[in-house]
Design a protein around this motif. Structure first.
Motif: not given
Length: 221
Positions: A176-177, A173
């Motif tokens: 992805d950021d 995550h």
């Protein structure tokens, strides 16, 4: 191990221990009391045989790695059940022999010493069988405890793997950021470069026009 199999196994061990006690006590009885005790033993043997069949069906429905160890236990229980059936036949035969001895006693031909020795032998055999049954119950309980410990260890491993997966998910995550932020930065840089291109183009156009005007004025004069 299957909980259904364990329940059948506990019931069988209880019945087996009870049958051993009844066989021991039946050897010391005579007449109607012995017949009544023998009837109880036969009923217990039928119940034990039904439980063995249920355990067999349950064991064969389990995965191969579990089924193999349970089938080994079942062979022991079937052997134990056959011993009880043999004991029932022997007690029944002994009961018939007792009736014959009663007739011989009435005729004055019974051998009391032989009968007493036979009863002592049977009592010793029943006591030995009871001891073996108790050992099997202890072994079953020890196996249950070991199985429980293995189950707890597996649950702990699964919990650790779950935490690792959650941490990996959080890491992905975060990646992805970062990728999203990088895309935004690249988009902004692209837009800025395009604006710079247009600005340079306008400046070059203005300069060319200025040069043309200057040349024009010089040539006309």
């Amino acid at each position: 191990m299957s909980q259904v199999f364990e329940r059948y196994e506990r019931q069988y061990c209880e019945i087996s221990a009870n049958l051993s006690k009844k066989c021991t006590s039946a050897n010391a009885l005579d007449g109607e009391q012995k017949k009544q005790k023998l009837s109880e033993i036969k009923s217990g043997v039928d119940e034990a045989e039904a439980l063995v069949k249920k355990m067999d069906l349950e064991a064969r429905s389990l995965p191969p790695n579990v089924k193999s160890s349970l089938l080994v236990k079942l062979r022991e229980y079937k052997s134990d059940l056959n011993n009880f059936k043999t004991e029932v036949k022997r007690i029944t035969s002994g009961n018939l022999n007792a009736n014959a001895r009663d007739e011989l006693l009435e005729a004055g031909m019974a051998d009391k010493l032989t009968a007493s020795a036979d009863q002592r032998s049977r009592l010793m055999m029943s006591t030995d069988r009871l001891g073996r049954t108790t050992d099997r119950i202890k072994d079953s309980r020890r196996t249950m405890l070991e199985t429980e410990e293995i189950g707890v260890s597996i649950l702990q491993d699964l919990h650790g793997q779950r935490e690792s997966l959650l941490r990996a998910h959080e890491t992905l995550h975060g990646v992805d950021d970062n990728v999203g932020k990088s895309k935004k930065i690249l988009t902004a840089m692209t837009r800025r470069m395009n604006r710079n291109k247009w600005t340079i183009g306008v400046i070059i156009t203005v300069l060319v026009l200025a040069i043309i005007l200057i040349l024009y004025f010089k040539l006309t004069r």
